[in-house]
Motif scaffolding. Structure first.
Motif, PDB file in Angstrom:
ATOM      1  N   VAL A  57       0.847  -1.196   0.000  1.00 48.96           N
ATOM      2  CA  VAL A  57       0.000   0.000   0.000  1.00 48.96           C
ATOM      3  C   VAL A  57       0.881   1.244   0.000  1.00 48.96           C
ATOM      4  CG1 VAL A  57      -1.629   1.354   1.384  1.00 48.96           C
ATOM      5  CG2 VAL A  57      -2.043  -1.074   0.989  1.00 48.96           C
ATOM      6  N   HIS A  58       1.941   1.232   0.785  1.00 48.29           N
ATOM      7  CA  HIS A  58       2.858   2.377   0.806  1.00 48.29           C
ATOM      8  C   HIS A  58       3.485   2.586  -0.575  1.00 48.29           C
ATOM      9  CE1 HIS A  58       5.870   5.209   2.200  1.00 48.29           C
ATOM     10  NE2 HIS A  58       6.766   4.496   1.538  1.00 48.29           N
ATOM     11  N   ALA A  59       3.842   1.518  -1.244  1.00 47.20           N
ATOM     12  CA  ALA A  59       4.478   1.627  -2.559  1.00 47.20           C
ATOM     13  C   ALA A  59       3.530   2.193  -3.602  1.00 47.20           C
ATOM     14  CB  ALA A  59       4.990   0.262  -3.006  1.00 47.20           C
ATOM     15  N   VAL A  60       2.252   1.915  -3.472  1.00 51.60           N
ATOM     16  CA  VAL A  60       1.267   2.339  -4.468  1.00 51.60           C
ATOM     17  C   VAL A  60       0.646   3.686  -4.132  1.00 51.60           C
ATOM     18  CG1 VAL A  60      -0.995   1.740  -5.434  1.00 51.60           C
ATOM     19  CG2 VAL A  60       0.721  -0.034  -5.131  1.00 51.60           C
ATOM     20  N   LEU A  61       0.370   3.912  -2.869  1.00 50.65           N
ATOM     21  CA  LEU A  61      -0.444   5.046  -2.441  1.00 50.65           C
ATOM     22  C   LEU A  61       0.136   6.400  -2.820  1.00 50.65           C
ATOM     23  CD1 LEU A  61      -2.841   6.197  -0.852  1.00 50.65           C
ATOM     24  CD2 LEU A  61      -1.484   5.930   1.220  1.00 50.65           C
ATOM     25  N   TRP A  62       1.369   6.681  -2.480  1.00 51.28           N
ATOM     26  CA  TRP A  62       1.904   8.035  -2.645  1.00 51.28           C
ATOM     27  C   TRP A  62       2.145   8.409  -4.103  1.00 51.28           C
ATOM     28  CZ3 TRP A  62       0.052   9.593   1.437  1.00 51.28           C
ATOM     29  CH2 TRP A  62       0.117   8.860   2.605  1.00 51.28           C
ATOM     30  N   PRO A  63       2.796   7.580  -4.895  1.00 51.93           N
ATOM     31  CA  PRO A  63       2.946   7.970  -6.310  1.00 51.93           C
ATOM     32  C   PRO A  63       1.605   8.104  -7.028  1.00 51.93           C
ATOM     33  CG  PRO A  63       4.423   6.155  -5.784  1.00 51.93           C
ATOM     34  CD  PRO A  63       3.536   6.358  -4.599  1.00 51.93           C
ATOM     35  N   LEU A  64       0.684   7.189  -6.738  1.00 53.40           N
ATOM     36  CA  LEU A  64      -0.614   7.240  -7.398  1.00 53.40           C
ATOM     37  C   LEU A  64      -1.405   8.466  -6.958  1.00 53.40           C
ATOM     38  CD1 LEU A  64      -2.409   5.775  -9.403  1.00 53.40           C
ATOM     39  CD2 LEU A  64      -3.398   4.523  -7.496  1.00 53.40           C
ATOM     40  N   SER A  65      -1.328   8.801  -5.685  1.00 58.85           N
ATOM     41  CA  SER A  65      -2.031   9.995  -5.196  1.00 58.85           C
ATOM     42  C   SER A  65      -1.497  11.255  -5.860  1.00 58.85           C
ATOM     43  CB  SER A  65      -1.869  10.127  -3.676  1.00 58.85           C
ATOM     44  OG  SER A  65      -2.522   9.096  -3.011  1.00 58.85           O
ATOM     45  N   LEU A  66      -0.180  11.381  -5.926  1.00 57.16           N
ATOM     46  CA  LEU A  66       0.416  12.566  -6.547  1.00 57.16           C
ATOM     47  C   LEU A  66       0.064  12.668  -8.023  1.00 57.16           C
ATOM     48  CD1 LEU A  66       3.955  12.673  -4.924  1.00 57.16           C
ATOM     49  CD2 LEU A  66       2.107  14.318  -4.648  1.00 57.16           C
ATOM     50  N   ASN A  67       0.143  11.559  -8.736  1.00 60.92           N
ATOM     51  CA  ASN A  67      -0.152  11.589 -10.166  1.00 60.92           C
ATOM     52  C   ASN A  67      -1.631  11.819 -10.445  1.00 60.92           C
ATOM     53  OD1 ASN A  67       2.453  11.285 -11.295  1.00 60.92           O
ATOM     54  ND2 ASN A  67       2.430   9.147 -10.651  1.00 60.92           N
ATOM     55  N   THR A  68      -2.487  11.226  -9.641  1.00 56.91           N
ATOM     56  CA  THR A  68      -3.921  11.442  -9.822  1.00 56.91           C
ATOM     57  C   THR A  68      -4.282  12.889  -9.518  1.00 56.91           C
ATOM     58  OG1 THR A  68      -4.324   9.150  -9.175  1.00 56.91           O
ATOM     59  CG2 THR A  68      -6.217  10.613  -9.175  1.00 56.91           C
ATOM     60  N   TYR A  69      -3.706  13.426  -8.463  1.00 54.18           N
ATOM     61  CA  TYR A  69      -3.962  14.823  -8.115  1.00 54.18           C
ATOM     62  C   TYR A  69      -3.489  15.752  -9.236  1.00 54.18           C
ATOM     63  CZ  TYR A  69      -4.127  19.166  -5.502  1.00 54.18           C
ATOM     64  OH  TYR A  69      -4.408  20.442  -5.096  1.00 54.18           O
ATOM     65  N   SER A  70      -2.311  15.457  -9.801  1.00 52.33           N
ATOM     66  CA  SER A  70      -1.809  16.264 -10.921  1.00 52.33           C
ATOM     67  C   SER A  70      -2.747  16.164 -12.120  1.00 52.33           C
ATOM     68  CB  SER A  70      -0.411  15.799 -11.333  1.00 52.33           C
ATOM     69  OG  SER A  70       0.499  16.027 -10.312  1.00 52.33           O
ATOM     70  N   GLY A  71      -3.256  14.964 -12.374  1.00 50.24           N
ATOM     71  CA  GLY A  71      -4.206  14.790 -13.475  1.00 50.24           C
ATOM     72  C   GLY A  71      -5.489  15.564 -13.232  1.00 50.24           C
ATOM     73  N   PHE A  72      -5.969  15.547 -11.989  1.00 52.23           N
ATOM     74  CA  PHE A  72      -7.183  16.293 -11.659  1.00 52.23           C
ATOM     75  C   PHE A  72      -6.948  17.796 -11.774  1.00 52.23           C
ATOM     76  CE2 PHE A  72      -9.178  12.835  -8.725  1.00 52.23           C
ATOM     77  CZ  PHE A  72      -9.453  12.071  -9.834  1.00 52.23           C
ATOM     78  N   ARG A  80     -19.318  13.214  -6.233  1.00 47.97           N
ATOM     79  CA  ARG A  80     -20.025  13.220  -7.531  1.00 47.97           C
ATOM     80  C   ARG A  80     -19.272  14.063  -8.548  1.00 47.97           C
ATOM     81  NH1 ARG A  80     -25.703  15.133  -6.765  1.00 47.97           N
ATOM     82  NH2 ARG A  80     -25.760  14.835  -9.012  1.00 47.97           N
ATOM     83  N   HIS A  81     -18.693  15.197  -8.118  1.00 45.11           N
ATOM     84  CA  HIS A  81     -17.903  16.053  -8.998  1.00 45.11           C
ATOM     85  C   HIS A  81     -16.645  15.309  -9.465  1.00 45.11           C
ATOM     86  CE1 HIS A  81     -15.077  19.429  -9.907  1.00 45.11           C
ATOM     87  NE2 HIS A  81     -16.133  19.842 -10.559  1.00 45.11           N
ATOM     88  N   VAL A  82     -15.995  14.616  -8.550  1.00 42.08           N
ATOM     89  CA  VAL A  82     -14.770  13.882  -8.882  1.00 42.08           C
ATOM     90  C   VAL A  82     -15.080  12.773  -9.888  1.00 42.08           C
ATOM     91  CG1 VAL A  82     -13.001  12.333  -7.949  1.00 42.08           C
ATOM     92  CG2 VAL A  82     -13.598  14.423  -6.719  1.00 42.08           C
ATOM     93  N   VAL A  83     -16.117  11.964  -9.597  1.00 38.24           N
ATOM     94  CA  VAL A  83     -16.432  10.809 -10.437  1.00 38.24           C
ATOM     95  C   VAL A  83     -17.010  11.228 -11.797  1.00 38.24           C
ATOM     96  CG1 VAL A  83     -17.909   8.771 -10.608  1.00 38.24           C
ATOM     97  CG2 VAL A  83     -16.719   9.251  -8.495  1.00 38.24           C
ATOM     98  N   SER A  84     -17.860  12.250 -11.800  1.00 41.28           N
ATOM     99  CA  SER A  84     -18.534  12.635 -13.052  1.00 41.28           C
ATOM    100  C   SER A  84     -17.722  13.567 -13.945  1.00 41.28           C
ATOM    101  CB  SER A  84     -19.865  13.319 -12.719  1.00 41.28           C
ATOM    102  OG  SER A  84     -20.696  12.451 -12.001  1.00 41.28           O
ATOM    103  N   ILE A  85     -16.888  14.398 -13.361  1.00 44.70           N
ATOM    104  CA  ILE A  85     -16.165  15.400 -14.149  1.00 44.70           C
ATOM    105  C   ILE A  85     -14.659  15.110 -14.178  1.00 44.70           C
ATOM    106  CG2 ILE A  85     -15.581  17.857 -14.371  1.00 44.70           C
ATOM    107  CD1 ILE A  85     -18.509  17.267 -14.996  1.00 44.70           C
ATOM    108  N   LEU A  86     -14.031  15.022 -13.013  1.00 42.41           N
ATOM    109  CA  LEU A  86     -12.578  14.951 -12.972  1.00 42.41           C
ATOM    110  C   LEU A  86     -12.007  13.631 -13.488  1.00 42.41           C
ATOM    111  CD1 LEU A  86     -11.888  16.741  -9.570  1.00 42.41           C
ATOM    112  CD2 LEU A  86     -11.860  17.689 -11.875  1.00 42.41           C
ATOM    113  N   VAL A  87     -12.578  12.514 -13.089  1.00 45.58           N
ATOM    114  CA  VAL A  87     -12.041  11.213 -13.528  1.00 45.58           C
ATOM    115  C   VAL A  87     -12.122  11.065 -15.045  1.00 45.58           C
ATOM    116  CG1 VAL A  87     -12.354   8.715 -13.414  1.00 45.58           C
ATOM    117  CG2 VAL A  87     -12.366  10.043 -11.326  1.00 45.58           C
ATOM    118  N   PRO A  88     -13.269  11.308 -15.677  1.00 51.52           N
ATOM    119  CA  PRO A  88     -13.290  11.175 -17.140  1.00 51.52           C
ATOM    120  C   PRO A  88     -12.372  12.172 -17.851  1.00 51.52           C
ATOM    121  CG  PRO A  88     -15.527  11.230 -16.287  1.00 51.52           C
ATOM    122  CD  PRO A  88     -14.608  11.570 -15.144  1.00 51.52           C
ATOM    123  N   ALA A  89     -12.291  13.396 -17.322  1.00 51.90           N
ATOM    124  CA  ALA A  89     -11.488  14.432 -17.987  1.00 51.90           C
ATOM    125  C   ALA A  89      -9.989  14.215 -17.784  1.00 51.90           C
ATOM    126  CB  ALA A  89     -11.885  15.799 -17.479  1.00 51.90           C
ATOM    127  N   ALA A  90      -9.616  13.665 -16.627  1.00 48.22           N
ATOM    128  CA  ALA A  90      -8.191  13.464 -16.359  1.00 48.22           C
ATOM    129  C   ALA A  90      -7.668  12.319 -17.196  1.00 48.22           C
ATOM    130  CB  ALA A  90      -7.954  13.190 -14.872  1.00 48.22           C
TER     131      ALA A  90
END
Length: 186
Positions: free
Chosen positions: A141-156, A176-186
């Motif tokens: 979880v430590h190996a996945v969590l931080w890089p993925l969080s940073l990259n997802t946040y940058s994408g958002f 709802r904003h994250v799932v409907s707007i940010l995830v598809p757009a990122a």
């Protein structure tokens, strides 16, 4: 067609050396011979088993089904660790995109934990969770969590402001904003 004619005019020795698969096979055979020789010089099966003993054990474990069973257990732990890491990263990133406190929390936690190599946390995980699946999941979880969080946040953050405002105009907030707007757009 010209390369084939040039290759056909080469002497047989150079044509053989030109075969990539043959060169790689020869390299593998030399490495196996070095392994076997080194293992026989060391003469300690626990420290360095011979290639032949390793191959025999591999074949026996395949035939008995033990290797496939242990591989399935390992893959299960890996999959659970990755899924937990992905879910945690999604929650943390969604919180960071939705609130200032979440953004500050993500920034602080990633600054503290992202630089730490996962394997360096294994002794600590062994103390906290003992020898078993719990400590492995913690490290994964430590190996996945931080890089993925940073990259997802940058994408958002890279989502155009117009799309964000469009979502807000439709009354979308939070998850709802994250799932409907940010995830598809990122």
């Amino acid at each position: 067609l010209g390369d084939i004619a040039v290759e056909a005019s080469l002497p047989i020795g150079k044509r053989i050396v030109a075969q990539t698969w043959l060169r790689k096979t020869l390299i593998a055979l030399v490495l196996v011979a070095i392994w076997e020789f080194a293992a026989r010089v060391v003469n300690n099966d626990l420290l360095l088993p011979t290639f032949s003993a390793t191959l025999t054990a591999f074949v026996q474990c395949i035939w008995s089904g033990e290797l496939l069973q242990k591989t399935a257990v390992s893959m299960s732990v890996l999959l659970r660790g990755y899924l937990l890491g992905v879910a945690s990263a999604f929650v943390l990133t969604s919180l960071a995109v939705s609130t200032r406190i979440g953004r500050d929390l993500l920034t602080m936690l990633t600054a503290m934990f992202n630089p730490l190599p996962s394997i360096a946390l294994l002794p600590l995980a062994l103390l906290w969770f003992g020898l078993g699946t719990g400590s492995l999941l913690f490290v994964l979880v430590h190996a996945v969590l931080w890089p993925l969080s940073l990259n997802t946040y940058s994408g958002f953050q890279a989502v155009p402001a117009t799309l964000r405002m469009t979502g807000r105009n439709y009354g979308l907030t939070g998850l709802r904003h994250v799932v409907s707007i940010l995830v598809p757009a990122a």
